[in-house]
Scaffold this motif. Structure first.
Motif, PDB file in Angstrom:
ATOM      1  N   GLU A 224       0.812  -1.218   0.000  1.00 31.95           N
ATOM      2  CA  GLU A 224       0.000   0.000   0.000  1.00 31.95           C
ATOM      3  C   GLU A 224       0.851   1.275   0.000  1.00 31.95           C
ATOM      4  O   GLU A 224       0.660   2.174  -0.806  1.00 31.95           O
ATOM      5  CB  GLU A 224      -0.940  -0.061   1.213  1.00 31.95           C
ATOM      6  N   GLY A 247      -9.536   5.448  -8.377  1.00 33.41           N
ATOM      7  CA  GLY A 247      -9.394   5.260  -6.937  1.00 33.41           C
ATOM      8  C   GLY A 247     -10.700   4.734  -6.368  1.00 33.41           C
ATOM      9  O   GLY A 247     -11.754   4.898  -6.975  1.00 33.41           O
ATOM     10  N   THR A 249     -12.232   5.406  -3.394  1.00 28.52           N
ATOM     11  CA  THR A 249     -13.124   6.302  -2.643  1.00 28.52           C
ATOM     12  C   THR A 249     -12.923   7.747  -3.075  1.00 28.52           C
ATOM     13  O   THR A 249     -11.953   8.074  -3.755  1.00 28.52           O
ATOM     14  CB  THR A 249     -12.824   6.226  -1.133  1.00 28.52           C
ATOM     15  N   ARG A 252      -9.817   9.143  -1.639  1.00 25.73           N
ATOM     16  CA  ARG A 252      -8.682   8.663  -2.401  1.00 25.73           C
ATOM     17  C   ARG A 252      -8.464   9.513  -3.649  1.00 25.73           C
ATOM     18  O   ARG A 252      -7.341   9.896  -3.982  1.00 25.73           O
ATOM     19  CB  ARG A 252      -8.969   7.217  -2.793  1.00 25.73           C
ATOM     20  N   GLU A 255      -7.051  12.918  -2.709  1.00 24.88           N
ATOM     21  CA  GLU A 255      -5.650  12.857  -2.296  1.00 24.88           C
ATOM     22  C   GLU A 255      -4.728  12.536  -3.473  1.00 24.88           C
ATOM     23  O   GLU A 255      -3.647  13.108  -3.606  1.00 24.88           O
ATOM     24  CB  GLU A 255      -5.465  11.804  -1.193  1.00 24.88           C
ATOM     25  N   LEU A 256      -5.175  11.610  -4.319  1.00 27.81           N
ATOM     26  CA  LEU A 256      -4.353  11.232  -5.468  1.00 27.81           C
ATOM     27  C   LEU A 256      -4.155  12.385  -6.439  1.00 27.81           C
ATOM     28  O   LEU A 256      -3.042  12.609  -6.928  1.00 27.81           O
ATOM     29  CB  LEU A 256      -5.022  10.087  -6.229  1.00 27.81           C
ATOM     30  N   THR A 297     -13.521   8.173  -9.444  1.00 30.15           N
ATOM     31  CA  THR A 297     -14.179   7.003  -8.851  1.00 30.15           C
ATOM     32  C   THR A 297     -14.964   6.307  -9.959  1.00 30.15           C
ATOM     33  O   THR A 297     -15.238   6.903 -11.001  1.00 30.15           O
ATOM     34  CB  THR A 297     -15.175   7.421  -7.755  1.00 30.15           C
ATOM     35  N   ASP A 316      -6.482   1.428  -7.211  1.00 32.14           N
ATOM     36  CA  ASP A 316      -7.094   0.455  -6.303  1.00 32.14           C
ATOM     37  C   ASP A 316      -7.840  -0.543  -7.158  1.00 32.14           C
ATOM     38  O   ASP A 316      -8.564  -0.157  -8.080  1.00 32.14           O
ATOM     39  CB  ASP A 316      -8.094   1.140  -5.366  1.00 32.14           C
ATOM     40  N   LEU A 433      -0.828  10.157   1.460  1.00 29.67           N
ATOM     41  CA  LEU A 433      -2.024   9.424   1.062  1.00 29.67           C
ATOM     42  C   LEU A 433      -2.485   8.609   2.265  1.00 29.67           C
ATOM     43  O   LEU A 433      -1.679   7.932   2.897  1.00 29.67           O
ATOM     44  CB  LEU A 433      -1.712   8.439  -0.069  1.00 29.67           C
ATOM     45  N   GLU A 436      -5.519   2.898   2.223  1.00 30.87           N
ATOM     46  CA  GLU A 436      -6.824   2.307   1.914  1.00 30.87           C
ATOM     47  C   GLU A 436      -6.714   0.837   2.324  1.00 30.87           C
ATOM     48  O   GLU A 436      -5.777   0.155   1.922  1.00 30.87           O
ATOM     49  CB  GLU A 436      -7.068   2.459   0.425  1.00 30.87           C
ATOM     50  N   GLY A 458     -13.458   8.147   3.951  1.00 30.29           N
ATOM     51  CA  GLY A 458     -13.185   7.367   2.748  1.00 30.29           C
ATOM     52  C   GLY A 458     -14.427   6.676   2.225  1.00 30.29           C
ATOM     53  O   GLY A 458     -14.331   5.613   1.626  1.00 30.29           O
TER      54      GLY A 458
END
Ligand code: ADP
Ligand code: MG
Length: 507
Positions: A224, A247, A249, A252, A255-256, A297, A316, A433, A436, A458
């Motif tokens: 991770e 990602g 969520t 996520r 943040e990404l 997402t 993810d 990050l 997750e 999240g």
């Protein structure tokens, strides 16, 4: 293979289809078009990216009477992006027959729409709320509508449009042809069909037929904490023209996209919590190539026809195989080769096997590139750019300076410095990050630590595992309940196969 010539279409439509560059009909088009031309009510179920728009658009436009400048067909779609996209495609299909399609949706000036409606479009594509609004104002009359299409019906129901749809259908003459398209088939859709359609034929394209053949699929196993650096290195090597990073969520995604921007990539994120205006802006920027990386997402990316995506990164791994197919369907569209890379943490390998089983395709294992490999990749890109400029031969203005520089320095030093200047070196700006948790193969206990963490920001989109995907949700819960069910025979089959593949790769 089915060509459009075999489907009994008029010369005008064949000309448009040819002009659009379609060579053969997709499975859903092949199965739907002849039935729809006969006027049979139908439900078409197939994955995103399989060409459902043309599957209903072609018969819809065949049935239009060019001479009558009154609305004869109506298409309902869940969002304004989709309404616009569908209208664009219908206008292309109808271009040689002279059929005009108008999109109407919330957020656009109603006065402008009323004016546009007065120009007499043959077909209206609209979001349910705005269509209902025009019906109430009597600016849209549906008395002459003979064909109705509900596109992305599952999404419309998810978004709570059921009542609007029912009211609209009550305003269309009951002697009509109704088609419904959806990627999934929850109970609610069957209810809607039972209420508003006659002798419905269900046309379903199965999952195994759905994975597009021309997508190179790879995976990488990584902890991770190391995922993000790995992503950056892969992107430095691939240098994608347009990439989507998925990602799990909303947090996520936020943040990404921030982390990627910090490292110098031109990235933006979209998810369902962002205001519509912001989402539109990001999508437009992505389509115009002003941003290169879209972080999204599943829910936010669903149904959008974004073409030209060269790389999909599943940062993810998706929760179910069906989302995987949706995601990678964003690349490799319309005859182009695509590429998809899936990240898994060590505990998620079973999910990967499940996906491979459903898609009947093996993914090739990659290892995380080293910094120097990433660096080499970037240098390669600089070199290519440099050679392009050399070929263009349009830098006379710089030659004098170059000669002067060479008086004082040797050419290798100068060229190396210039290359360094032009090359994006692997960036190690620290980023943050939130971890997750890995997808679990075990059945989730109602209040385990994951669910708490998720609540604290999240949160999954689209109501999480709510039972909207009837077919696949069974599979999904099955694999969770089964724990290490996919071990044993499958895995050993798999490792044999792997060994063989590795062998082949070496040779
Ligand atoms: P869906 O509604 O199933 O998600 P779309 O109708 O948006 O899929 O189609 C996805 C993409 O594939 C679009 O860019 C469309 O123009 C293209 N496409 C559709 N049918 C064909 C075909 N027969 N050949 C090549 N490309 C096609
Ligand atoms: Mg569609």
């Amino acid at each position: 293979m089915t060509t459009f010539n075999e489907l009994g279409l008029s010369p005008e439509l064949l000309q448009s289809i040819n002009n659009m560059g379609f060579e053969e009909a997709t499975p859903i088009q092949r199965d739907t078009i002849p039935t729809a031309l006969k006027g049979t009510d139908l439900i078409g179920q197939a994955q995103t990216g399989t060409g459902k728009t043309a599957a209903f658009g072609i018969p819809l436009i065949e049935k239009m009477d060019t001479k009558s400048r009154i609305v004869q067909g109506i298409v309902l779609a869940p969002t304004r992006e989709l309404a616009v996209q569908v209208a664009e495609e219908l206008n292309k299909i109808g271009q040689f027959k002279g059929i005009k399609t108008l999109p109407i949706y919330g957020g656009q000036s109603i006065v402008r729409q009323i004016k546009a409606l007065k120009n007499g479009p043959h077909i209206v594509v609209g979001t349910p709320g705005r269509v209902q609004d025009h019906i109430n104002r009597k600016t849209l009359k549906l008395e002459k509508v003979h064909t109705v299409v509900l596109d992305e019906a599952d999404e419309m129901l998810n978004m709570g449009f059921v009542e609007d749809i029912e009211k609209i259908l009550e305003n269309v003459p009951s002697e009509r042809h109704t088609m419904l398209f959806s990627a999934t088939m929850p109970k609610q859709i069957q209810n809607l069909a039972a209420k508003f359609m006659k002798d419905v034929l269900l046309i379903k394209v199965k999952a195994s037929e759905m994975t597009v053949k021309n997508i190179e699929q790879e995976y990488v196993e990584v902890k991770e904490r190391q995922k993000f650096d790995a992503l950056c290195r892969f992107m430095d090597i691939h240098s994608p023209e347009l990439a989507i990073v998925f990602g799990r969520t909303k947090r996520r995604v936020d943040e990404l996209s921030e982390a990627l921007s910090k490292r110098g990539y031109s990235a933006e994120g979209i998810h369902g919590d962002l205001p519509q205006a912001k989402r539109d802006k990001v999508l437009r920027a992505f389509k115009n190539n002003t941003i290169e990386v879209l972080v999204a997402t599943d829910v936010a990316a669903r149904g959008l026809d974004i073409s030209g995506v060269s790389h999909v990164y599943n940062f993810d791994i998706p929760q179910d195989p069906e989302s995987y197919v949706h995601r990678i369907g964003r690349t490799g569209r319309a005859g182009k080769t695509g590429y998809a890379l899936t990240f898994i943490t060590p505990r998620e390998i079973d999910h990967l096997y499940t996906i491979e089983k459903i898609t009947k395709r093996k993914m090739v294992k990659r290892s995380v590139p080293s910094v120097s490999e990433a660096m080499e990749g970037q240098q390669q890109i600089t070199l290519e750019k440099l050679m392009e400029v050399v070929e263009e031969d349009n830098f006379g203005g710089y030659k004098q300076t170059a000669v002067e520089l060479l008086d004082e320095n040797d050419s290798v030093t100068l060229l190396a410095a210039a290359l360094k200047l032009l090359t994006k070196e692997p960036d190690t700006t620290p980023v943050k990050l939130t971890d997750e948790p890995p997808l679990s193969t075990k059945k989730r206990r109602p209040n385990n630590r994951f669910s708490d963490r998720r609540r604290s920001g999240g949160k999954r989109e689209g109501g999480g595992g709510r039972d909207r995907r009837s077919g696949f949700s069974k599979d999904r819960s099955g694999s969770r309940d089964g724990g290490s069910r996919s071990g044993g025979r499958d895995q050993s089959y798999r490792s044999q196969k792997r060994v063989r593949e590795d062998f082949k790769n070496r040779g």
